[in-house]
Design an enzyme around this catalytic site. Structure first.
Site, PDB file in Angstrom:
ATOM      1  N   SER A  26    -135.167  25.072 -17.998  1.00  0.00           N
ATOM      2  CA  SER A  26    -135.460  26.401 -18.531  1.00  0.00           C
ATOM      3  C   SER A  26    -136.570  26.273 -19.565  1.00  0.00           C
ATOM      4  O   SER A  26    -136.750  25.202 -20.159  1.00  0.00           O
ATOM      5  CB  SER A  26    -134.210  26.967 -19.203  1.00  0.00           C
ATOM      6  OG  SER A  26    -134.534  28.112 -19.953  1.00  0.00           O
ATOM      7  N   TYR A  76    -127.444  26.022 -25.432  1.00  0.00           N
ATOM      8  CA  TYR A  76    -128.149  26.173 -24.149  1.00  0.00           C
ATOM      9  C   TYR A  76    -129.492  25.445 -24.197  1.00  0.00           C
ATOM     10  O   TYR A  76    -129.821  24.660 -23.301  1.00  0.00           O
ATOM     11  CB  TYR A  76    -128.355  27.662 -23.850  1.00  0.00           C
ATOM     12  CG  TYR A  76    -129.059  27.909 -22.536  1.00  0.00           C
ATOM     13  CD1 TYR A  76    -128.471  27.538 -21.333  1.00  0.00           C
ATOM     14  CD2 TYR A  76    -130.323  28.501 -22.501  1.00  0.00           C
ATOM     15  CE1 TYR A  76    -129.115  27.762 -20.123  1.00  0.00           C
ATOM     16  CE2 TYR A  76    -130.974  28.723 -21.297  1.00  0.00           C
ATOM     17  CZ  TYR A  76    -130.364  28.350 -20.113  1.00  0.00           C
ATOM     18  OH  TYR A  76    -131.007  28.562 -18.921  1.00  0.00           O
TER      19      TYR A  76
HETATM   20  N1  NAP Z   1    -131.996  33.773 -15.213  1.00  0.00           N
HETATM   21  C1  NAP Z   1    -132.741  33.271 -16.148  1.00  0.00           C
HETATM   22  O1  NAP Z   1    -133.336  34.003 -16.958  1.00  0.00           O
HETATM   23  C2  NAP Z   1    -132.910  31.775 -16.250  1.00  0.00           C
HETATM   24  C3  NAP Z   1    -133.987  31.286 -17.008  1.00  0.00           C
HETATM   25  C4  NAP Z   1    -134.159  29.934 -17.105  1.00  0.00           C
HETATM   26  C5  NAP Z   1    -133.288  29.073 -16.470  1.00  0.00           C
HETATM   27  N2  NAP Z   1    -132.243  29.556 -15.754  1.00  0.00           N
HETATM   28  C6  NAP Z   1    -131.335  28.579 -15.111  1.00  0.00           C
HETATM   29  O2  NAP Z   1    -131.262  28.863 -13.733  1.00  0.00           O
HETATM   30  C7  NAP Z   1    -130.040  28.333 -13.211  1.00  0.00           C
HETATM   31  C8  NAP Z   1    -129.435  29.365 -12.281  1.00  0.00           C
HETATM   32  O3  NAP Z   1    -129.121  30.508 -13.026  1.00  0.00           O
HETATM   33  P1  NAP Z   1    -129.397  31.969 -12.477  1.00  0.00           P
HETATM   34  O4  NAP Z   1    -130.418  32.588 -13.328  1.00  0.00           O
HETATM   35  O5  NAP Z   1    -129.599  31.950 -11.042  1.00  0.00           O
HETATM   36  O6  NAP Z   1    -128.018  32.665 -12.883  1.00  0.00           O
HETATM   37  P2  NAP Z   1    -126.773  33.115 -11.994  1.00  0.00           P
HETATM   38  O7  NAP Z   1    -127.184  34.113 -10.999  1.00  0.00           O
HETATM   39  O8  NAP Z   1    -125.728  33.513 -12.979  1.00  0.00           O
HETATM   40  O9  NAP Z   1    -126.343  31.782 -11.258  1.00  0.00           O
HETATM   41  C9  NAP Z   1    -125.607  30.766 -11.877  1.00  0.00           C
HETATM   42  C10 NAP Z   1    -124.973  29.939 -10.791  1.00  0.00           C
HETATM   43  O10 NAP Z   1    -124.236  28.883 -11.402  1.00  0.00           O
HETATM   44  C11 NAP Z   1    -122.917  28.901 -10.905  1.00  0.00           C
HETATM   45  N3  NAP Z   1    -121.958  28.482 -11.906  1.00  0.00           N
HETATM   46  C12 NAP Z   1    -121.769  29.009 -13.129  1.00  0.00           C
HETATM   47  N4  NAP Z   1    -120.716  28.410 -13.718  1.00  0.00           N
HETATM   48  C13 NAP Z   1    -120.234  27.516 -12.849  1.00  0.00           C
HETATM   49  C14 NAP Z   1    -119.155  26.604 -12.860  1.00  0.00           C
HETATM   50  N5  NAP Z   1    -118.349  26.510 -13.917  1.00  0.00           N
HETATM   51  N6  NAP Z   1    -118.939  25.820 -11.781  1.00  0.00           N
HETATM   52  C15 NAP Z   1    -119.738  25.927 -10.694  1.00  0.00           C
HETATM   53  N7  NAP Z   1    -120.774  26.764 -10.613  1.00  0.00           N
HETATM   54  C16 NAP Z   1    -121.013  27.553 -11.682  1.00  0.00           C
HETATM   55  C17 NAP Z   1    -122.661  30.361 -10.542  1.00  0.00           C
HETATM   56  O11 NAP Z   1    -121.668  30.448  -9.535  1.00  0.00           O
HETATM   57  P3  NAP Z   1    -120.135  30.905  -9.774  1.00  0.00           P
HETATM   58  O12 NAP Z   1    -120.108  31.863 -10.881  1.00  0.00           O
HETATM   59  O13 NAP Z   1    -119.745  31.471  -8.436  1.00  0.00           O
HETATM   60  O14 NAP Z   1    -119.406  29.634 -10.056  1.00  0.00           O
HETATM   61  C18 NAP Z   1    -124.011  30.745  -9.982  1.00  0.00           C
HETATM   62  O15 NAP Z   1    -124.095  30.380  -8.639  1.00  0.00           O
HETATM   63  C19 NAP Z   1    -129.182  27.970 -14.402  1.00  0.00           C
HETATM   64  O16 NAP Z   1    -129.211  26.564 -14.582  1.00  0.00           O
HETATM   65  C20 NAP Z   1    -129.899  28.638 -15.565  1.00  0.00           C
HETATM   66  O17 NAP Z   1    -129.704  27.942 -16.771  1.00  0.00           O
HETATM   67  C21 NAP Z   1    -132.036  30.906 -15.619  1.00  0.00           C
END
Ligand code: NAP
Length: 402
Positions: free
Chosen positions: A282, A295
């Protein structure tokens, strides 16, 4: 040293490597000497067969320096623009030498004599033109590069689901893992229907140490060629106001799980002599983020781990990249308890990350984000950055959590 040499010279034909070494000699030794040490009155430069002397020769040494430096980079990184640029440059040298020798010799014999010094460069031009596909962008075929199966964590939504779709679209079979089984099943059905590739779903809580063991057991019969460490969570709010157990689970999910999965699966990749690993980091991993302190610390861990592995595993033909998105429109913001704000499209973010595999150690998505983090981290000290980030994060965090 052996591994570094292997990495520098792998895949390229010997004569291309020899040209690259010549360019390195010119860029690091000859041209600097020519510019900084050689007296102006003795300076000579030939461009397109025209001889320049004195101050003009001195000034024209600078484009020469640029040309040789760019060539080293282009050879080393296999840049697509080299396909046209190198034969054009060697053709220019051949033409220049021919013209120069022909004029110097004079008369009809000059037309013939001029050919002799030009022939090696004409040969080089022919060889580069004939081998120009060497500089073609790496194929987007994950199966060919890494193997049959990819494992994507956090595949039930957002960036992870997009990464899984993109990988499957290329024909690679995918293992989808997360906690929400219904979401994983729906995505598996969609992928099998749209791309006709096999899928497997593994339901596991990766915020608990048993989660990664469970996943590894469920895929023990498969050869995983591409590992996507994407699952992650953030929690907005002042450190002391957040629940300690939630922060511990966040640490396991964002740091321990990618470490354990990578360590277990990289062994097979090394044995097979190929593989790919993507970490979803990130922008938060680039700077200390007050009100998202744990985070940003976990994402800095992912970034350092990924970038170090990128260097360590290159010579084993294992590509590693850290994908560093800024704000992206997924369920992340809501789950993190942030005030909603706009962001990038997760499909575009996923695509950018996959394209960077094998090209660079990390990739920031969006040019504005790239300029912001690079300018900020070079122009400001970390404490000042933290203070500025605090003000910005406060706008994204509910007031009762400040
Ligand atoms: N969105 C942003 O602004 C942003 C920015 C920078 C980086 N990121 C990074 O991108 C990655 C994906 O996030 P996203 O933005 O796509 O958000 P998201 O839609 O909330 O996806 C998060 C994913 O992680 C899984 N997850 C969460 N807790 C978990 C657990 N305890 N065990 C197994 N799986 C788990 C969730 O699945 P379940 O809930 O079904 O378990 C979901 O599939 C993350 O690493 C995040 O830090 C996001």
């Amino acid at each position: 040293m052996r591994e570094w040499l292997f990495d520098v010279f792998r895949e390229r034909p010997w004569w291309m490597s020899a040209t690259m070494i010549f360019c390195a000699f010119m860029a690091f030794i000859y041209v600097p000497w020519d510019i900084f040490i050689k007296p102006v009155e003795r300076d000579q430069e030939v461009w397109f067969g025209i001889l320049f002397t004195g101050i003009w020769a001195k000034l024209l040494a600078f484009p020469h320096w640029f040309v040789y430096s760019a060539a080293i980079y282009g050879f080393r990184r296999r840049r697509p623009w080299m396909a046209f640029w190198v034969p054009a440059y060697t053709a220019q040298v051949a033409f220049g030498i021919y013209l120069w020798t022909a004029i110097e010799t004079g008369g009809f014999s000059g037309i013939i004599v001029g050919l002799f010094p030009a022939i090696p460069f004409m040969g080089l031009t022919y060889a580069f033109w004939n081998n120009r596909e060497y500089f073609d962008p790496k194929p987007f075929s994950f199966t060919a590069r890494f193997g049959e199966w990819a494992l994507v964590t956090g595949a039930s939504s957002g960036i992870g689901a997009s990464l899984a779709r993109e990988i499957a679209a290329d024909g690679t079979k995918v293992i989808l893992t997360a906690r929400r089984e219904d979401r994983l099943s729906a995505l598996a059905t969609e992928i099998e229907r749209d791309f006709e590739v096999e899928t497997r779903i593994v339901v596991a809580d990766l915020a608990e140490p048993e989660g990664s063991k469970q996943v590894l057991e469920a895929v023990a019969d498969l050869e995983i060629g591409l590992l996507v460490n994407n699952a992650g969570r953030g929690y907005a709010g002042r450190f002391d106001l957040l629940d300690g157990e939630t922060l511990r689970r966040q640490l396991v999910l964002n740091c321990e799980t990618p470490l354990v999965l990578t360590h277990a699966l990289v062994q097979g990749m090394r044995e097979r002599g190929r593989g790919g690993i993507l970490f979803t980091g990130s922008l938060a991993g680039r700077l200390p983020l007050p009100l998202h302190s744990v985070y940003s610390a976990t994402k800095a861990f992912d970034r350092f781990l990924g970038e170090a592995l990128w260097a360590e595993l290159r010579a084993s033909n294992i590509d590693v990249v850290v994908l560093e998105p800024g704000s992206t429109e997924t369920e992340f913001q809501e789950a993190a308890g942030e005030i909603a704000h706009s962001g990038h499209d997760p499909a575009e973010v996923a695509c950018r990350g996959l394209r960077a595999l094998g090209e660079q150690p990390s990739v920031v998505t969006g040019w504005a984000n790239w300029i912001m983090v690079n300018a900020a981290s070079r122009l400001l000290t970390r404490p000042i950055l933290a203070l500025i980030a605090h003000t910005r994060m406060a706008k994204q965090t509910p007031e009762d959590l400040h």
